[in-house]
Design a protein around this motif. Structure first.
Motif, PDB file in Angstrom:
ATOM      1  N   ASN A  57      51.397  41.818   2.234  1.00 37.22           N
ATOM      2  CA  ASN A  57      50.512  42.862   1.747  1.00 37.22           C
ATOM      3  C   ASN A  57      51.246  44.200   1.799  1.00 37.22           C
ATOM      4  N   PRO A  58      50.754  45.206   1.111  1.00 39.68           N
ATOM      5  CA  PRO A  58      51.423  46.515   1.151  1.00 39.68           C
ATOM      6  C   PRO A  58      51.568  47.080   2.558  1.00 39.68           C
ATOM      7  N   GLY A  59      50.652  46.697   3.454  1.00 44.14           N
ATOM      8  CA  GLY A  59      50.715  47.264   4.786  1.00 44.14           C
ATOM      9  C   GLY A  59      51.238  46.342   5.861  1.00 44.14           C
ATOM     10  N   SER A  60      51.366  45.053   5.578  1.00 44.59           N
ATOM     11  CA  SER A  60      51.795  44.125   6.630  1.00 44.59           C
ATOM     12  C   SER A  60      52.303  42.827   6.016  1.00 44.59           C
ATOM     13  N   ASN A  61      53.075  42.069   6.846  1.00 50.28           N
ATOM     14  CA  ASN A  61      53.575  40.751   6.461  1.00 50.28           C
ATOM     15  C   ASN A  61      53.328  39.791   7.622  1.00 50.28           C
ATOM     16  N   ASP A  62      52.813  38.613   7.301  1.00 47.79           N
ATOM     17  CA  ASP A  62      52.624  37.572   8.299  1.00 47.79           C
ATOM     18  C   ASP A  62      53.744  36.559   8.173  1.00 47.79           C
ATOM     19  N   VAL A  63      54.424  36.311   9.285  1.00 50.00           N
ATOM     20  CA  VAL A  63      55.621  35.463   9.279  1.00 50.00           C
ATOM     21  C   VAL A  63      55.468  34.368  10.320  1.00 50.00           C
ATOM     22  N   LYS A  64      55.927  33.182   9.959  1.00 50.27           N
ATOM     23  CA  LYS A  64      55.998  32.055  10.887  1.00 50.27           C
ATOM     24  C   LYS A  64      57.461  31.641  11.037  1.00 50.27           C
ATOM     25  N   VAL A  65      57.956  31.620  12.268  1.00 46.88           N
ATOM     26  CA  VAL A  65      59.363  31.310  12.544  1.00 46.88           C
ATOM     27  C   VAL A  65      59.438  30.014  13.350  1.00 46.88           C
ATOM     28  N   SER A  66      60.265  29.092  12.888  1.00 44.78           N
ATOM     29  CA  SER A  66      60.464  27.807  13.575  1.00 44.78           C
ATOM     30  C   SER A  66      61.927  27.669  13.973  1.00 44.78           C
ATOM     31  N   ILE A  67      62.162  27.192  15.187  1.00 43.22           N
ATOM     32  CA  ILE A  67      63.510  26.880  15.672  1.00 43.22           C
ATOM     33  C   ILE A  67      63.573  25.375  15.859  1.00 43.22           C
ATOM     34  N   LEU A  68      64.416  24.702  15.077  1.00 35.11           N
ATOM     35  CA  LEU A  68      64.461  23.239  15.044  1.00 35.11           C
ATOM     36  C   LEU A  68      65.848  22.763  15.453  1.00 35.11           C
ATOM     37  N   ASN A  69      65.886  21.963  16.509  1.00 34.95           N
ATOM     38  CA  ASN A  69      67.154  21.440  17.017  1.00 34.95           C
ATOM     39  C   ASN A  69      67.405  20.065  16.395  1.00 34.95           C
ATOM     40  N   PHE A  70      68.253  20.020  15.364  1.00 34.29           N
ATOM     41  CA  PHE A  70      68.558  18.774  14.677  1.00 34.29           C
ATOM     42  C   PHE A  70      69.800  18.089  15.237  1.00 34.29           C
ATOM     43  N   GLN A  71      70.202  18.428  16.451  1.00 33.75           N
ATOM     44  CA  GLN A  71      71.370  17.806  17.079  1.00 33.75           C
ATOM     45  C   GLN A  71      70.947  16.529  17.811  1.00 33.75           C
ATOM     46  N   LEU A  72      71.772  15.510  17.713  1.00 31.60           N
ATOM     47  CA  LEU A  72      71.420  14.221  18.300  1.00 31.60           C
ATOM     48  C   LEU A  72      71.449  14.253  19.821  1.00 31.60           C
ATOM     49  N   TYR A  73      72.403  14.950  20.404  1.00 31.69           N
ATOM     50  CA  TYR A  73      72.536  14.891  21.859  1.00 31.69           C
ATOM     51  C   TYR A  73      72.720  16.251  22.535  1.00 31.69           C
ATOM     52  N   ARG A  74      72.861  17.317  21.801  1.00 36.41           N
ATOM     53  CA  ARG A  74      72.934  18.636  22.443  1.00 36.41           C
ATOM     54  C   ARG A  74      71.534  19.221  22.545  1.00 36.41           C
ATOM     55  N   HIS A  75      71.210  19.771  23.690  1.00 36.82           N
ATOM     56  CA  HIS A  75      69.897  20.357  23.901  1.00 36.82           C
ATOM     57  C   HIS A  75      70.059  21.769  24.452  1.00 36.82           C
ATOM     58  N   ILE A  76      68.976  22.509  24.459  1.00 31.39           N
ATOM     59  CA  ILE A  76      68.948  23.854  25.017  1.00 31.39           C
ATOM     60  C   ILE A  76      68.187  23.791  26.330  1.00 31.39           C
ATOM     61  N   GLU A  77      68.872  24.061  27.439  1.00 31.83           N
ATOM     62  CA  GLU A  77      68.228  24.020  28.742  1.00 31.83           C
ATOM     63  C   GLU A  77      67.979  25.441  29.225  1.00 31.83           C
ATOM     64  N   GLN A  78      67.472  25.553  30.447  1.00 33.75           N
ATOM     65  CA  GLN A  78      67.185  26.872  31.004  1.00 33.75           C
ATOM     66  C   GLN A  78      68.452  27.738  31.022  1.00 33.75           C
ATOM     67  N   PRO A  79      68.336  29.028  30.749  1.00 30.24           N
ATOM     68  CA  PRO A  79      67.115  29.821  30.578  1.00 30.24           C
ATOM     69  C   PRO A  79      66.515  29.788  29.189  1.00 30.24           C
ATOM     70  N   GLY A  80      66.988  28.919  28.294  1.00 31.33           N
ATOM     71  CA  GLY A  80      66.380  28.749  26.992  1.00 31.33           C
ATOM     72  C   GLY A  80      66.941  29.661  25.914  1.00 31.33           C
ATOM     73  N   TRP A  81      66.417  29.486  24.692  1.00 31.56           N
ATOM     74  CA  TRP A  81      66.881  30.288  23.567  1.00 31.56           C
ATOM     75  C   TRP A  81      66.366  31.719  23.667  1.00 31.56           C
ATOM     76  N   LYS A  82      67.090  32.603  23.004  1.00 30.75           N
ATOM     77  CA  LYS A  82      66.728  34.025  22.963  1.00 30.75           C
ATOM     78  C   LYS A  82      67.135  34.535  21.580  1.00 30.75           C
ATOM     79  N   MET A  83      66.201  34.448  20.634  1.00 32.98           N
ATOM     80  CA  MET A  83      66.523  34.737  19.248  1.00 32.98           C
ATOM     81  C   MET A  83      66.624  36.238  18.992  1.00 32.98           C
ATOM     82  N   GLY A  84      67.597  36.597  18.178  1.00 31.36           N
ATOM     83  CA  GLY A  84      67.757  37.989  17.799  1.00 31.36           C
ATOM     84  C   GLY A  84      68.083  38.119  16.330  1.00 31.36           C
ATOM     85  N   TRP A  85      67.799  39.282  15.760  1.00 36.22           N
ATOM     86  CA  TRP A  85      68.155  39.586  14.381  1.00 36.22           C
ATOM     87  C   TRP A  85      68.194  41.096  14.206  1.00 36.22           C
TER      88      TRP A  85
END
Length: 452
Positions: A57-85
């Protein structure tokens, strides 16, 4: 005919050229590029950031962000992801669900009323912790930033959050941000690329809606970017040889080098070193050893039966301050296709190349040994596996019974060269020793009979 004299300076120049050439090759391979993270054991593995523009809209945008781990055996453990842009304009985040910004930033330009959730030009977003209020949750949120691998737990490989954004002074519409990161060492994210809009079902699947626009940013992992040194090593032994091949010396570091900290056996680190911050990765502090690795994997060829053979695998955590949750181990061995039973680990083959089944992933059983505790009496996990003797390939000769590669949590472990593997005793030497013993025994019998 005269002897040609070679200037010793030639060898110096040649050696310098080799070193410079190796450095150039390493530099080219180490360039920050998503393609550099290609893994032949997981050729399609990546972490995908999916950005769905739901409303604009002229005054706002609604956004949905997904983080998908498509790796077979690598995982993200603590302290976890921290997305930036980085925002391309002067956008702000007014509200969020399923995640939160680490800093609100300077919102002094907004006078009166409710302030935005985040006014940072380069915001950092973290997942909510388990038990967050229901009015702040979204589907697949609130795991503290932990993402499982595709094989270990497919139900927990993704995270989702939603937010409402707008430009502070410009209402011209939506602008896609850039320079995405996920805050985990070793991952490099490519530029976002617009793809086909995502579709969502409603009313029991009878109606489908779709996003106004969808962008994907692909993040690849490189062990060389994650750490300047390896994180694990492999030792070997077998029932047919008394030799135990230890981890290669200085596999991960060397005692005495700058920054190489370790604790001697019998000592405990100070309380200050044991202070832990759940938002940061635990510092690396290991027991002093020749290899200086936080993880040691031991492969032992235990027994041989008529039609089967048995292997014992032990994983030791030599890190004083860190537990490994949802750990996994990847092994490459040609006889894994004939694996009959694994006794105290989960196991799944990695059939990434069709009929070639020589690689598998091991991981702990939930609530039993899925947590590899820090160094100590309980700082190890172990299993045994039973394999069928394939008559077309099975042998104990030339170190065939040992793995070709071992990876712990997706990182390659250092192994000794094959010529150092425990080997079968030399049959010719045994035969010679047996023949010599037989001759001595025969002479002893003759002398004994002559004396009588």
């Amino acid at each position: 005919m005269g002897v040609m004299k070679i200037n010793p300076f030639y060898f110096v120049v040649q050696r310098s050229f080799d070193v410079i050439s190796s450095f150039i090759i390493f530099f080219l391979l180490s360039s920050v590029s998503p393609s550099y993270g290609y893994d032949p054991l997981d050729p399609h593995g990546n972490i995908t950031i999916k950005w769905d523009l739901l409303q604009s809209n002229p005054g706002s945008n609604d956004v949905k962000v997904s983080i998908l781990n498509f790796q077979l055996y690598r995982h993200i453990e603590q302290p976890g992801w921290k997305m930036g842009w980085d925002w391309t304009g002067d956008e702000v985040i007014w509200a969020m669900q399923g995640a939160e910004a680490t800093e609100q930033g300077n919102c002094s330009r907004f006078k009166g009323g409710q302030l935005p959730h985040c006014c940072e030009k380069s915001p950092f977003i973290v997942d909510l912790l388990p038990g967050a209020p229901y009015n702040m949750q979204t589907t697949n949120c609130c795991k503290g930033g932990i993402l499982s691998s595709m094989i270990q737990d497919p139900s927990k490989f993704g995270a989702v959050f939603q937010m409402s954004t707008s430009a502070a002074t410009d209402e011209s519409g939506f602008h896609m941000p850039e320079n995405f990161t996920i805050g985990v060492p070793g991952y490099t994210c490519a530029k976002p690329v617009q793809v086909a809009p995502s579709k969502y079902s409603s009313d029991g699947g009878r109606r489908w809606t779709q996003a106004l626009g969808t962008w994907n940013a692909t993040c690849m992992y490189s062990q060389f970017l994650a750490s300047t040194s390896p994180k694990c090593c492999v030792s070997l032994s077998a029932f047919y040889n008394s030799t135990i091949v230890p981890c290669p010396k200085c596999s991960c570091s060397c005692q005495g080098l700058p920054g190489a900290k370790c604790v001697k056996f019998g000592e405990t680190p100070s309380l200050l070193q044991q202070i832990k911050d759940s938002n940061r990765e635990s510092p690396s502090l290991v027991r002093c050893s020749q290899h200086m690795c936080p993880i040691r994997v031991h492969w032992h060829v235990k027994q041989s039966y008529t039609h089967y053979w048995r292997v014992k695998i032990t994983v030791n955590n030599l890190n004083i301050l860190k537990n490994y949750s949802q750990w996994n181990l990847v092994a490459l061995h040609p006889n894994l296709k004939s694996l009959i039973q694994v006794f105290s680990f989960n196991y799944e083959p990695l059939n990434q190349y069709g009929q070639i089944n020589d690689t598998g992933i091991f991981w702990g059983i939930e609530y039993y040994n899925d947590m590899l505790l820090q160094e100590g009496e309980s700082g190890n996990v172990q299993t045994e596996m039973l394999l069928l003797k394939d008559p077309d390939m099975f042998t104990f000769r030339e170190g065939w019974g040992f793995p070709r590669r071992i990876l712990f949590n997706g990182d390659e472990c250092v192994m000794s060269p094959p010529d150092q593997y425990p080997r079968l005793p030399n049959i010719a030497q045994l035969g010679a020793q047996l023949s010599f013993s037989t001759i001595l025994f025969s002479l002893w019998l003759l002398i004994s009979c002559a004396e009588q």
